[in-house]
Design a protein around this motif. Structure first.
Motif, PDB file in Angstrom:
ATOM      1  N   LEU A 135      -0.177  -0.223  -4.415  1.00 53.75           N
ATOM      2  CA  LEU A 135      -1.604   0.062  -4.257  1.00 53.75           C
ATOM      3  C   LEU A 135      -1.764   1.477  -3.697  1.00 53.75           C
ATOM      4  O   LEU A 135      -1.067   1.859  -2.761  1.00 53.75           O
ATOM      5  N   ASP A 191       0.850  -1.177   0.000  1.00 52.46           N
ATOM      6  CA  ASP A 191       0.000   0.000   0.000  1.00 52.46           C
ATOM      7  C   ASP A 191       0.890   1.233   0.000  1.00 52.46           C
ATOM      8  O   ASP A 191       1.980   1.238   0.590  1.00 52.46           O
ATOM      9  N   GLN A 225      -6.776   1.510  -5.641  1.00 53.07           N
ATOM     10  CA  GLN A 225      -7.629   0.649  -4.814  1.00 53.07           C
ATOM     11  C   GLN A 225      -9.052   1.194  -4.791  1.00 53.07           C
ATOM     12  O   GLN A 225      -9.282   2.352  -4.449  1.00 53.07           O
TER      13      GLN A 225
END
Length: 473
Positions: A86, A59, A109
């Protein structure tokens, strides 16, 4: 690589719920994907040091540092590892920095919905691509290790010889020219080819570009003091549509083989010279014998001393003749004879010649009682003659003569004019540039040493036909 080969993914996210959710979804989506998880960039770094990881999924928005910082650290130590980032927004700055840092893929995302299928597909694709690259690199490294120690120059040019795609170090040994110089001017190797052989080499190059495999021998002037004989074999590489896209081949030093051929010719010359002087060597003992016998007859002396002298001279003559025959037969001896099928002999001979592009058709067979080694040598020379004087796709046909009293080997090449057929078996006679003119002479000697005979006829398709008569039964 097997389609089910396991893939280990490191997923980094500081949100425990998302970490568990996405890792579970990925595992369910692709059974071959094994997910390791870390809640921080430092935790991810620790796992990378401890475990074998195929891909990193991180992330972007981490609490202590961004996923971009982790990406930069991974690239510093593992520049080829797939890394997928992400992010919750499509920030152009983040995307630009990620690409600059070497991200493999960048995924926005979604707030709702299951993105596991998309992520699994991207992970599998990236890992399989990297694994394919590594296999190719290993293969390339091994091939380069092999070609670095071979005694042959291995090379690849494009279809019109304007670009050198590959060459190993052996080229410099053969031509005295660096690989860099050849890459800069791919046809510059012709500058090292003997002037008398350039036309033959360029013709072979043109035929290869037209799609015909080629074998050519020529002299290379490696330096002012060093000249080599080189044999080059090449084969065109075709695209799916049949278009020639490249030429691959090998070149090797055949100087020793050529020297052996010249030495063989020299020895035969010496043998023929020796045979030519025998008459002179025998004249004296024959004159002595003749004169002594005549005197004995005139004097009518039974067992006289002169008759003894005549007998001694005749014995000397017999010894000389025996020595002459012994030397004349050197190199032409026939070893132990065996019954071997003609088809087996001619097929083995064809395989020994190595003539890519040509073909052999054996229409019939008959057992021959012969020295198979010597007969295969003769057949090899007949086949090589067809290859050297005919097109690269020459067809050689072998069969049995009528009434099975002999065999034949013919080709569909240009043929031999009738006026030249009496000379083709003479030592040194050749119409091929660079030829020794000894191949067919060897054939005639081997055939004769078996008590057989050979003749030149017109081939069925206009080429040359060699008929070998071995006698009835």
């Amino acid at each position: 690589m097997a389609d089910d080969e396991p893939i280990t993914v490191l997923y980094v996210n500081d949100d425990p719920q998302l970490l568990e959710l996405i890792s579970t979804q990925l595992s369910r989506e692709a059974e071959r994907v094994d997910v390791l998880t870390a809640e921080s960039a430092d935790g991810g770094r620790a796992l990378l040091d401890e475990r074998a990881v195929d891909c990193v999924l991180s992330d972007y928005h981490l609490t202590e540092e961004t996923g971009l910082a982790l990406l930069r650290d991974v690239r510093a130590e593992r520049p080829e590892m797939p890394f997928i980032l992400l992010t919750e927004t499509g920030d152009e700055r983040v995307a630009s920095e990620s690409i600059e840092a070497g991200v493999t893929d960048y995924v926005i995302q979604e707030a709702i919905g299951n993105q596991a299928p998309l992520l699994a597909r991207k992970i599998v694709t990236a890992v399989e691509h990297r694994r394919t690259q590594r296999r190719a690199e290993r293969t390339d490294r091994r091939l380069r290790e092999i070609v670095s120690v071979t005694e042959q120059a291995l090379w690849m040019f494009d279809a019109d010889w304007s670009e050198l795609r590959f060459i190993n170090e052996r080229h410099e040994t053969l031509f005295g020219q660096s690989s860099d110089a050849l890459r800069a001017d791919p046809t510059s190797f012709l500058e090292r080819v003997h002037e008398a052989d350039i036309e033959r080499v360029t013709t072979a190059m043109e035929r290869a570009s037209d799609g015909e495999p080629q074998v050519v021998e020529y002299r290379v002037e490696k330096s002012e003091a060093v000249e080599l004989w080189v044999e080059s074999r090449c084969k065109p590489v075709r695209d799916d549509d049949g278009t020639v896209s490249a030429i691959v081949g090998i070149s090797r030093d055949v100087t020793d083989r050529k020297a052996h051929q010249r030495e063989l010719v020299r020895k035969v010359d010496q043998l023929e010279e020796f045979a030519g002087t025998v008459a002179h060597d025998l004249r004296n003992p024959l004159n002595v014998a003749d004169g002594s016998i005549r005197l004995a007859a005139a004097e009518r002396e039974g067992e006289s001393e002169r008759l003894g002298t005549a007998l001694t001279a005749l014995e000397r003559m017999d010894t000389l003749i025996g020595e002459l025959l012994e030397r004349a037969r050197e190199g032409e001896r026939v070893g132990e004879r065996q019954r071997v099928e003609f088809a087996e002999l001619v097929t083995g001979s064809y395989q020994n010649v190595h003539a890519p592009g040509s073909s052999l058709d054996v229409t019939a067979s008959v057992p021959l009682r012969c020295d198979p080694t010597r007969v295969m040598e003769a057949f090899e020379n007949l086949i090589r003659n067809a290859v050297e004087h005919g097109p690269s796709d020459v067809t050689v046909t072998a069969g049995v003569l009528d009434e099975r009293h002999g065999v034949y080997i013919e080709d569909d090449g240009p043929g031999i004019p009738e006026a030249e057929r009496e000379r083709v078996f003479e030592k040194g006679y050749t119409t091929a540039k660079g030829g020794s003119g000894f191949g067919l002479a060897i054939v005639e000697r081997i055939v004769s040493s078996h008590g057989w005979s050979i003749a030149v006829r017109d081939g069925t398709d206009g080429g040359t036909r060699f008929e070998i008569v071995v006698g009835a039964g």
